[in-house]
Scaffold this motif. Structure first.
Motif, mmCIF file in Angstrom:
data_model
loop_
_atom_site.group_PDB
_atom_site.id
_atom_site.type_symbol
_atom_site.label_atom_id
_atom_site.label_comp_id
_atom_site.label_asym_id
_atom_site.label_seq_id
_atom_site.Cartn_x
_atom_site.Cartn_y
_atom_site.Cartn_z
ATOM 1 N N ARG A 167 117.826 26.996 24.212
ATOM 2 C CA ARG A 167 117.589 25.959 25.239
ATOM 3 C C ARG A 167 116.683 25.123 25.422
ATOM 4 N NH1 ARG A 167 119.609 29.987 30.083
ATOM 5 N NH2 ARG A 167 117.553 30.483 30.197
ATOM 6 N N GLY A 168 117.156 24.380 26.599
ATOM 7 C CA GLY A 168 115.102 23.918 26.817
ATOM 8 C C GLY A 168 115.273 22.937 26.217
ATOM 9 N N LYS A 169 114.415 22.673 25.334
ATOM 10 C CA LYS A 169 113.696 20.936 24.795
ATOM 11 C C LYS A 169 114.389 21.284 23.163
ATOM 12 C CE LYS A 169 110.511 18.989 26.408
ATOM 13 N NZ LYS A 169 109.395 19.155 27.110
ATOM 14 N N ASP A 171 117.723 22.632 22.651
ATOM 15 C CA ASP A 171 118.461 22.319 23.316
ATOM 16 C C ASP A 171 118.815 21.262 23.547
ATOM 17 O OD1 ASP A 171 121.124 22.776 23.478
ATOM 18 O OD2 ASP A 171 120.895 22.661 25.439
ATOM 19 N N ALA A 172 118.103 20.156 23.835
ATOM 20 C CA ALA A 172 118.767 18.983 24.423
ATOM 21 C C ALA A 172 118.232 17.899 23.272
ATOM 22 C CB ALA A 172 116.885 18.752 25.337
ATOM 23 N N ARG A 176 120.988 15.655 21.423
ATOM 24 C CA ARG A 176 121.301 14.402 21.282
ATOM 25 C C ARG A 176 121.853 14.426 19.761
ATOM 26 N NH1 ARG A 176 121.326 16.095 25.726
ATOM 27 N NH2 ARG A 176 123.637 15.960 25.358
ATOM 28 N N ASP A 179 125.490 14.173 19.819
ATOM 29 C CA ASP A 179 126.031 12.555 20.086
ATOM 30 C C ASP A 179 125.950 11.693 19.477
ATOM 31 O OD1 ASP A 179 126.829 14.392 22.092
ATOM 32 O OD2 ASP A 179 125.229 13.394 23.669
ATOM 33 N N ARG A 222 127.660 26.458 20.821
ATOM 34 C CA ARG A 222 126.282 26.376 22.246
ATOM 35 C C ARG A 222 126.503 27.156 23.246
ATOM 36 N NH1 ARG A 222 125.500 22.752 25.805
ATOM 37 N NH2 ARG A 222 123.533 22.927 26.515
#
Lengths: 362, 614, 514
Positions: A167-169, A171-172, A176, A179, A222
């Motif tokens: 999770r957290g960073k 994951d971000a 992205r 994406d 995820r």
């Protein structure tokens, strides 16, 4: 007859009950054994598995097999896609040429007897044996499928599980990045690769498509990890001092494997269609390499005139895609521990009487 | 519950059916007056002389809307349109060559304005680099700035040879052009009419058709501006000409001045990328009279060939034109309401052998390099002999149009008047006599003279194979199979970017098609001239160059044929190239529609639209 | 929340910037715009090459050219984005503005059909898991899923258009077909309804009989040439709809809802002739829209007047019934237009087209003819797209519903004695819709740029055609314009899906991860 079978099925389903712990049927079995058992009960899936295995063996032994020039196995089929035998003129329907010699109608019924003949699937424009072309095309398409499935599955699982677990960073960043990959149309990559390295063949095509095919899977994995990591067994493992890697691969992943397998099967059947679609636009497999997508694209026009050139490759595409989907369906049901549940008539009646009872109390 | 509903449904339907009365008998349709034509690519604008809009579709659409001094018919002959006007040589010497173009009196634009010599002057603005620079409209060759009239006509034969400006006669009905020397095919470079008054009016910001007086005034203003090189007005006109015609949607909001023309049809409406509808021009008198019953023509743009063929079968198209495949043709033949017309395209397929290094490429030292003298010549001859041209024809071309003999010349096309004469004497017989077996035998002998072991250790020939083309893939497969019999092993490099690889020293042989979109005396000169723009083989033969340099002056057909024979004898002896087939096209026409005669050259099938009838 | 969205949007624009940069450079090296000219024998070829180089700024290296392009896009911040010029001389913004509505028209109906059909069938297959119906629907959906779209298109055109139009010349259904259709509907309905042996065979024979007689009636009455429903059939069907909708939404036990729905069904008969008058005298989209509004208003009043407690579900039921019944009246109007439509010169008794967005020859001011023309042109592409895409929804909804049905809250719902209908429609179905909604959002964004092959085989010119034109024609500005729209939509859709998911499912917290 049909109804008896159904009744038996009902009974069986009901007896399996809802709760896995109370389920006698699977008591003392490992998860692998449970899954296998359940899978083999899904008749359509088992049948499809048989079909796929048959196709793979049939197709890969048909033609000569060469590996890096060292390993050479002779195929059982007499022609290869490079041979140019004489084209069959004259005795084909509607003034066409190279019609199939396969015959399934026995002589007794006015047919030509059961047999394959020289060119069971007919011949193409210049006389090449279409059976051997279909065999080679199927080999290519299957390889494309496997490569895309393997690459997409692996990358998707790894990205998704790391992202969902940490999770957290992390994951971000990973999401992205996902994406980012989603926004780039694979077809553009296809055109660049096709333009500059058009002759690198089907496997190369599959390779780069695989690099772009994992995004959907990674999001699913995820999501699965996000829920699973909060479960008690993960806490237990953590308390017991298991490393993150161990938790991910030994504890969580086996629980998410159902989702993964199902999406990978969808990815596989999607891959064979993607390759076909790319061929339509001209960015797929390039001749002289052959693929099923290329063949049915090339012979779209033959639908009314030389239908065998249109139907045989199509038949293989459909059989493969269909079998893969059914196998995926069977696996999905097999992996879901709560899956053997259906609303029986008895329950419906029970619920109805309960309702009446409730009304009576009103 | 479902059953319940179904029961009611059935009851109700029964009731309704009982109530239903009139049983229909299909009425006979009235005689049609509309033709729906199929085109593969959509038009991208109404002015076809821009790089943005230039396409065969655009030429066809604008051909219906415009008549000039001449047109190509279906036999590739340039026909004079004497109804519109006439042209003749008025002076011919080595340094002064003049041609006069005269518009017949009484010709009118669709807005009623008379057509005269002033309307021919715009061609000069569009074709002469010198005028563009002198009038301050910009240098067309500039790398940075666009000229005011941003067209494709500059820097051609016209610009290279024109002297001064066209001279308008006193009655304003003729213009005379002066060239610095007699030029071959001068009739191709003459002026065409352009409705200059509409450009002036639009430059003024007008958005509707004007009265005769205003139109005449506008025309006079153009003439004055042309003579005085009035940069301001010409620039404004150029902006309109270059930018305002790039429309793909035409409806009631479109400026009608954009649609003024002098052809048999005028543009009525257009839906972007989908279709264009033209209706009869009531004032048309610039070309052959309309003898048919057609009063509306629709161009429908369908990129997918299979889809277009099915649309034809479903009666949604009257004329289908497309790239032909064997199955496509068979399928069209099966449609009972349709006539199939074969047509030759302007592209011809041929095999080329690398001869010498092409400028700007790495040195060519391969199998066929001329530096190897007699050995490479023998190999080149053997290779050309062993191309299974008849087999290619029988398997790939005959199913489409029935043609089984390969072409014997790359300068004249089959069907033209001098074809038989040229091919009888041009040395092509060497490559086509006997059967493929005997040719293979002689090829093998040639190869074995230098490589006795060739059958066991075949010579590798690197071939550039155009990608994404099923027919060429088949062609290559056939060639490869036959070449193996004479000691060549073809190694194909399949590339979709093949046009940029032509001339590359990595290849020994190429096969593809040249496209010749007009018939000129120079014809294939650019391919064989040492400095030719299309010379991708590094071919150089001073004798050939010498003959090519004489092709620039007008000459009679028989003299021209003699020159072609001389050239082809030399190139055939050098064994550098061999033709295989003219690309076949197919046109399928609604059986009821008469007189559609597809032509190879632009405007292709619409060239005789005035004869079409149901 | 707002901060989260802003942050995500910020990151998204960075992503778009990065991917557009990469894409631009990729596309720039994906072909040679001068390739065609290299094969030309034109005498002024060098000039043509130079002029094209100037036009496309080919002498500027692609990375630098990218910044020329993005400069125009940044105009978006001052409300004036400039997508540049396309190679065919038009502005890219204009091409996009023309293409987007076309694509939406093409995919909207198909996507809606696919979703509704897919979910409906998915639910039935989940409720009848491992039944014959389940197996056969699974087979059919996978089969459709496995077919390449251009293949489906070829077959549909051959049979639904060309053969059907030929059939219309003499619309008599052959006996074999009648038997086939009867058998098919018999098996279909019998498997859907299921139940005991008696119920099965009752359903089987009734469905066969009904389907057979309807087809026969159609055939002998020439219905295919002059179709229509008429007030009686409409009323009958509306009554059926009233029962069906009530049963599904609140149950027939709710008398108020049933009465309200039946009233609306009856009103469809009362308003049939006035509606015809409006259709004929005031044709156009606005009157139809106004009538729809009136219908809904009446439905609300009727619903309210019948209900005393628990009004919302009853009003909802009434509205659904009213809209569906009114829809029948519109369908009937289209059917009435069928005959004049076939008789027009443009159609000439071949009403099902294989290609295009509208008939080029149909030159009529008549609103209904024009609308029917659009409908007939939408027919085949919609069928094709629906066929290949509904399989996905069947699988999703089946899987999700099966999962939901095993949740504890469903068991609780059953345990407290709710009817099976309530359990399925209220508890299970709604929870099934949560993941499906997010899938739909992403799908909708996807189809805007995704119908490339469909557009090509059906001769439509929407976003897919632009994309293809940009890619094959080496038209970078156009390609990037299409990319800009589709990529923006797809990342936004993912964001919306995430937000929607957390809004619909309270267990999920937004911003927890990112």
């Amino acid at each position: 007859m049909i109804f008896k079978k159904k009744a038996a099925q009902n009974a069986e389903v009901n007896s399996s009950g809802e709760n896995a712990i109370a389920n006698k049927e699977i008591e003392g079995l490992s998860q692998g054994q449970i899954v296998r058992r359940r899978f083999f009960r899904h008749r359509a899936a088992v049948f499809s598995l048989g079909v796929i295995l048959f196709i793979v063996v049939f197709v890969f032994t048909a033609l000569d097999f060469r590996f890096l020039g060292i390993w050479h196995v002779k195929g059982w089929w007499k022609w290869s896609p490079e041979d140019i035998p004489d084209l069959r003129y004259g005795d084909c329907p509607n003034d066409t040429v190279g019609c199939p010699t396969i015959s399934l109608l026995p002589k007794a019924l006015g047919g030509n007897g059961i047999g394959l003949g020289d060119h069971p699937f007919g011949q193409d424009d210049i006389g090449r044996d279409f059976f051997s072309l279909v065999m080679k095309g199927t080999q290519r398409s299957l390889s494309v499928m496997v490569v895309i499935g393997f690459l997409g599955g692996t990358i998707g699982t790894i990205v998704g599980s790391i992202s969902g677990y940490y999770r957290g960073k992390v994951d971000a960043v990973l999401m992205r990045f996902t994406d980012f990959i989603i926004t780039i149309p694979a077809i553009i990559i296809g055109s660049v690769v096709g333009y500059h390295f058009g002759n690198l063949g089907a496997i190369f095509l599959a390779f780069y498509l695989g690099l772009f095919a994992w995004t959907g899977l990674s999001r699913l994995v995820r999501g699965e990890f996000l829920t699973l990591r909060e479960r008690e067994f993960v806490d237990a493992a953590r308390v017991a001092g298991a490393s993150n890697r161990r938790i991910i691969f030994k504890h969580i992943l086996p629980n998410a494997v159902g989702v993964i397998i199902v999406s990978v099967t969808l990815l596989l059947s999607g891959a064979i269609l993607l390759e076909t679609a790319l061929s339509y636009i001209g960015f797929g497999v390039v001749e002289p390499d052959v693929s099923l997508g290329l063949l049915i694209n090339k012979y779209q026009d033959s639908f009314t005139t030389r239908p065998w050139l249109f139907w045989y490759p199509g038949l293989f595409i459909i059989s493969i895609a269909l079998s893969i989907n059914f196998i995926g369906d069977g696996l999905r049901d097999a992996f879901d521990p709560r899956q053997r549940r259906r609303i029986s008539k008895k329950e419906r009646q029970e619920s109805a009487s309960a309702r009446k009872l409730a009304q009576a109390h009103d | 519950m479902k059953l319940n509903r179904n029961a009611k449904y059935a009851f109700a339907v029964a009731a309704a059916a009982a109530l239903a009365v009139s049983l229909l008998t299909p009425a006979q349709a009235a005689t049609r007056s509309t033709v729906i034509l199929h085109e593969t690519n959509p038009i991208t604008g109404l002015n076809c002389s821009l790089s943005a809009t230039n396409s065969t579709t655009c030429s066809a659409v604008s051909y219906l809307q415009g008549a000039g001094f001449n047109y190509y018919n279906n036999k590739k002959e340039l026909v004079k349109n004497t109804i519109f006007g006439s042209y003749k040589i008025t002076k011919k010497s080595a340094t002064d060559f003049r041609v006069q173009y005269t518009v017949n009196p009484g010709r009118v634009w669709s807005d009623g304005t008379p057509i005269d010599g002033v309307d021919l002057l715009l061609s000069h603005v569009l074709g002469s680099d010198a005028y563009s620079i002198a009038a301050g409209l910009g240098d067309p060759k500039s790398k940075t700035a666009k000229p005011a009239f941003n067209g494709l006509g500059y820097s051609g034969v016209y610009a290279d040879n024109i002297v001064g400006e066209p001279v308008l006669s006193a009655d304003k009905m003729s213009v005379t052009l002066q060239y610095k020397k007699p030029i071959a095919n001068w009739d191709l470079y003459g002026p065409g009419p352009a409705a200059v008054h509409t450009l002036v009016l639009m430059a003024d910001g007008k958005t509707s058709l004007q009265t005769a007086a205003v139109n005449q005034d506008a025309k006079d203003r153009f003439l004055a501006a042309f003579k005085a090189k009035d940069t301001a007005l010409l620039k404004k006109m150029g902006k309109i000409w270059s930018e305002d015609y790039t429309i793909t949607t035409v409806d009631s909001k479109t400026n009608p001045l954009l649609l003024v023309s002098n052809g048999g049809f005028i543009l009525d409406s257009a839906v972007a990328k989908t279709s264009v509808t033209l209706v009869k021009n009531p004032k048309y008198n610039s070309g052959p009279a309309m003898s048919g019953t057609i009063d509306k023509v629709v161009f429908k743009f369908i990129g997918d060939g299979t889809a277009a063929a099915q649309a034809l079968a479903n009666g949604e198209l009257d004329v289908y034109a497309g790239q032909a495949t064997a199955d496509g043709v068979a399928k069209l033949k099966a449609i009972s309401a349709v006539n199939l017309v074969g047509v030759n395209n302007v592209a011809y397929e041929h095999w080329d052998l690398h001869y010498d290094t092409v400028p700007d490429e790495a040195p060519y030292t391969g199998l066929f390099s001329v530096k190897d003298g007699a050995k490479s010549l023998a190999l080149r001859k053997a290779f050309l002999l062993a191309i299974p041209r008849n087999e290619i024809m029988e398997k790939l071309i005959a199913p489409i149009n029935g043609v089984t003999t390969p072409i014997q010349s790359t300068w004249v096309s089959p069907g033209s008047a001098t074809y038989d004469k040229v091919t009888a004497a041009n040395g092509s017989a060497f490559y086509s006599r006997g059967t493929q077996e005997t040719r293979n035998a002689s090829a093998l002998a040639l190869v074995q003279k230098y490589y006795p072991n060739a059958l066991k250790q075949p010579l590798k020939v690197r071939v550039l194979v155009p990608g994404n083309n099923p027919r060429r893939a088949s062609e290559f497969a056939l060639a490869k199979a036959n070449m193996a019999k004479v000691g060549f092993e073809l190694v194909g490099d399949v590339r979709t970017d093949w046009p940029s690889k032509l001339g590359n020293s990595d290849y020994d042989a190429y096969f593809f098609a040249w496209v010749a979109s007009s018939v000129t005396q120079r014809q294939s000169a650019e391919v064989f001239d040492t400095n030719g723009g299309n010379n991708i083989l590094g071919y150089s033969n001073p004798a050939v160059d010498g003959i090519i340099s004489t092709l620039d002056v007008p000459m009679s057909d028989s003299l021209l044929a003699a020159k072609y024979i001389q050239i082809e004898r030399l190139t055939n002896a050098d064994a550098v190239t061999i033709g295989v087939f003219v690309h076949p096209g197919v046109v399928a026409v609604n059986k009821d529609l008469k007189n559609v005669k597809p032509a190879p050259l632009s405007p292709q099938m619409v060239w005789n639209y005035w004869e079409w009838t149901y | 929340m707002l901060a989260f969205i802003m942050r995500r949007l910020g990151i998204l624009s960075v992503i778009l910037f990065g991917s557009s940069f990469i894409l631009y450079n990729m596309a720039a090296i994906s072909g040679d715009p001068l390739a065609d000219l290299k094969l030309s024998t034109d005498p002024n070829r060098d000039f043509l090459v130079a002029s094209l180089t100037r036009e496309l700024q080919l002498d500027v290296p692609p990375p630098a050219r990218y910044f020329l392009w993005i400069k125009g896009i940044f105009g978006i911040f001052i409300g004036k984005p400039d997508f540049g010029m396309s190679r065919d001389g038009s502005t890219v913004a204009h091409s996009l503005a023309l293409a987007i509505p076309v694509t939406i028209r093409l995919v909207l109906a198909a996507t809606i059909f696919a979703i509704v059909l897919g979910i409906a069938i998915g639910i039935v297959t989940a409720l009848r898991q491992y039944s014959r119906f389940d197996y056969s629907m699974t087979f059919v959906s996978f089969l459709m899923f496995s077919l390449p779209i251009f293949w489906v298109a070829v077959l549909l055109k051959e049979y639904l258009a060309i053969s059907f139009n030929n059939f219309l010349r003499e619309p008599k259904v052959p006996l074999g077909w009648i038997i086939g259709i009867s058998l098919f509907s018999a098996i279909f309905w019998a498997s859907v309804i299921g139940g005991s042996r008696k119920a099965f065979w009752t359903a089987f024979f009734s469905a066969a009989l009904i389907a057979g007689s309807i087809v026969t009636l159609f055939s002998v009455s020439g219905w295919f040439l002059n179709p229509g429903l008429g007030p009686i059939v409409i009323t009958a069907m509306s009554v059926g709809i009233a029962y069906g909708v009530t049963q599904l939404s609140v149950g027939l036990i709710n008398k108020a809802a049933l009465k309200a729905s039946l009233t609306m069904a009856g009103l469809s008969l009362v308003f049939y002739y006035p509606a015809q008058w409006v259709f004929d005298k005031h044709p156009g989209s606005l009157p139809v829209f106004l009538m729809a509004c009136v219908t809904i208003t009446i439905a609300v009043f009727v619903g309210l007047s019948y209900s005393k407690i628990d009004r919302a579900p009853i009003v909802r039921t009434t509205i659904i019934t009213a809209v569906l019944s009114a829809g029948l009246v519109v369908v009937d109007k289209f059917m009435q237009t069928w005959k004049p439509y076939m008789e027009t010169d443009a159609i000439n008794y071949r009403p099902v087209p294989t290609i295009g967005q509208r008939s080029d020859l149909l030159d009529t001011p008549d609103y209904w003819l024009k609308s029917l023309d659009i409908v007939t042109h939408l027919f085949l592409p919609t069928v094709a797209l629906t066929l290949i895409s509904f399989a996905g929804y069947i699988r999703y909804s089946r899987g999700t519903l099966l999962e939901v049905l095993n949740q504890d809250y469903i068991r609780t719902a059953r345990a407290k004695g709710l009817t099976e209908r309530t359990v399925i429609m209220r508890h299970a179905f709604r929870n099934t819709m949560i993941p499906l909604t997010t899938i739909m959002v992403v799908d909708f964004a996807g189809v805007i740029g995704g119908a490339l092959i469909t557009e090509s085989v059906f001769g439509w010119s929407g976003m897919g055609t632009l994309f293809r034109q940009g890619l094959l024609g080496y038209d970078l500005n156009l390609l990037m314009g299409v990319f800009f729209i589709t990529a923006t939509l797809s990342v936004l859709a993912n964001l919306v899906a995430d937000l929607l998911y957390s809004a619909l499912d309270p267990r999920i917290r937004v911003g927890g991860g990112a």
